[in-house]
Design a protein around this motif. Structure first.
Motif, PDB file in Angstrom:
ATOM      1  N   ASN A   1       0.898  -1.100   0.121  1.00 23.85           N
ATOM      2  CA  ASN A   1      -0.127  -0.008  -0.017  1.00 23.85           C
ATOM      3  C   ASN A   1       0.854   1.222   0.029  1.00 23.85           C
ATOM      4  N   ALA A   2       2.227   1.054  -0.381  1.00 25.88           N
ATOM      5  CA  ALA A   2       3.184   2.507  -0.260  1.00 25.88           C
ATOM      6  C   ALA A   2       2.979   2.867  -1.730  1.00 25.88           C
TER       7      ALA A   2
ATOM      8  N   GLY B   1       3.869   5.670   2.956  1.00 26.08           N
ATOM      9  CA  GLY B   1       3.102   4.359   3.339  1.00 26.08           C
ATOM     10  C   GLY B   1       3.876   2.933   3.412  1.00 26.08           C
ATOM     11  N   LEU B   2       5.341   3.102   3.546  1.00 30.29           N
ATOM     12  CA  LEU B   2       6.309   1.850   3.841  1.00 30.29           C
ATOM     13  C   LEU B   2       5.887   1.370   5.404  1.00 30.29           C
ATOM     14  N   ALA B   3       6.495   0.329   5.552  1.00 32.23           N
ATOM     15  CA  ALA B   3       6.461  -0.092   6.907  1.00 32.23           C
ATOM     16  C   ALA B   3       7.133   0.730   7.611  1.00 32.23           C
TER      17      ALA B   3
ATOM     18  N   ASN C   1      12.324   1.037  16.407  1.00 32.46           N
ATOM     19  CA  ASN C   1      13.186   1.701  15.435  1.00 32.46           C
ATOM     20  C   ASN C   1      12.660   1.978  13.991  1.00 32.46           C
ATOM     21  N   PRO C   2      13.021   3.161  13.182  1.00 27.73           N
ATOM     22  CA  PRO C   2      12.655   3.314  11.945  1.00 27.73           C
ATOM     23  C   PRO C   2      12.944   2.198  11.047  1.00 27.73           C
ATOM     24  N   TYR C   3      12.224   1.764  10.236  1.00 28.30           N
ATOM     25  CA  TYR C   3      12.291   0.320   9.357  1.00 28.30           C
ATOM     26  C   TYR C   3      13.429   1.015   8.167  1.00 28.30           C
ATOM     27  N   PRO C   4      14.365  -0.029   8.128  1.00 30.21           N
ATOM     28  CA  PRO C   4      15.432   0.268   7.089  1.00 30.21           C
ATOM     29  C   PRO C   4      14.840  -0.378   5.736  1.00 30.21           C
ATOM     30  N   HIS C   5      14.925   0.758   4.834  1.00 31.47           N
ATOM     31  CA  HIS C   5      14.367   0.238   3.331  1.00 31.47           C
ATOM     32  C   HIS C   5      15.637   0.242   2.386  1.00 31.47           C
TER      33      HIS C   5
ATOM     34  N   MET D   1      14.765   5.284   5.562  1.00 29.31           N
ATOM     35  CA  MET D   1      14.146   5.012   6.857  1.00 29.31           C
ATOM     36  C   MET D   1      12.717   5.350   7.184  1.00 29.31           C
ATOM     37  N   GLY D   2      11.893   4.540   7.916  1.00 33.42           N
ATOM     38  CA  GLY D   2      10.625   4.655   8.351  1.00 33.42           C
ATOM     39  C   GLY D   2       9.536   4.642   7.262  1.00 33.42           C
ATOM     40  N   ALA D   3       8.363   5.091   7.312  1.00 29.13           N
ATOM     41  CA  ALA D   3       7.251   4.643   6.617  1.00 29.13           C
ATOM     42  C   ALA D   3       7.212   5.701   5.367  1.00 29.13           C
TER      43      ALA D   3
END
Length: 240
Positions: A21-22, A43-45, A51-55, A115-117
């Motif tokens: 859904n991003a 809209g990412l995880a 902690n901020p999600y690393p993408h 990092m982050g959504a």
């Protein structure tokens, strides 16, 4: 093929994969081998263990130049893994890292991922010849990785990463994807965004190794990143 001094802008709308859904968009202004990449995603995880999600994110090359369709989920677990998507988008040509190395060797360095959504990314660096060629051929594909495990099927939640078995499948599976094409506009609408991850004048890329498939080498970085996420995952499970 454009002359070395010519400037071409490429763009891609990033669409959701695996039910993330991003949304997102990427612009690349290329003059010779000098690339300025501007990206906006949302809209990412959002978090991993508080902690901020690393993408981690890359420009993939030498595939079909498209994003994978649902049929790419060949094992039927409800998740298109990175390797299942590989025939569609190819191997890593460039890592869209926030600092340091932009070659395939930085592919799994979580410390330099988005990092982050939601985040805005802007960076200027020297792009390797293989990635430049892919952009010119219309086969460069931007892929952003990292899913929320809670959104996956039971089989997907139980599965391990096909790239780093110490991580859950969600950690390395694609969340956003878009094929880069020549833009009909001369500049990004509204200008380049401000960003906390802006980095200029990065060192030249190392050439993409021929033996690299989709995610690549960087042994120490991969092991360190895997150990961090694995430890955090164990802590989370222990707390439940």
């Amino acid at each position: 093929m454009a002359a070395d001094g010519d400037t071409t802008t490429y763009e891609a709308n990033l669409g959701a994969i695996n039910g993330s859904n991003a949304t997102g968009s990427v612009w690349i202004t290329l003059t010779g081998d000098q690339a300025t990449v501007t990206e906006n995603v949302s809209g990412l995880a959002a978090t991993f263990d508080g902690n901020p999600y690393p993408h981690v994110q890359h420009i993939h090359i030498e595939g079909a130049g498209v994003c994978p369709a649902p049929a790419a989920d060949t094992n039927g677990d409800g998740v298109i893994s990175t390797t299942e998507g590989g025939p569609s988008y190819g191997k890593i040509g460039t890592t869209l890292s926030t600092s340091g190395d932009t070659s395939d060797k930085a592919a799994l360095d979580l410390a330099v991922g988005g990092m982050g959504a939601s985040y805005k990314y802007e960076r200027t660096f020297t792009m390797n010849a293989a990635t430049v060629s892919a952009l010119q051929a219309g086969t460069g594909v931007v892929v952003v990785h990292g899913l929320d495990p809670a959104t996956l099927s039971a089989a997907g939640q139980a599965a391990k990463s096909d790239l780093v078995p110490t991580l859950p499948l969600a950690a390395t599976s694609p969340a956003l994807c878009g094929t880069l094409a020549v833009s009909q506009m001369a500049a990004m609408p509204g200008g380049a965004p401000g960003t906390g991850v802006s980095t200029q004048a990065a060192p030249a890329n190392a050439a993409t190794s021929p033996e690299v498939a989709w995610f690549a080498g960087g042994g120490a970085v991969v092991l360190a990143a895997g150990a961090v996420l694995a430890m955090n995952r164990k802590k989370t499970l222990a707390a439940k």
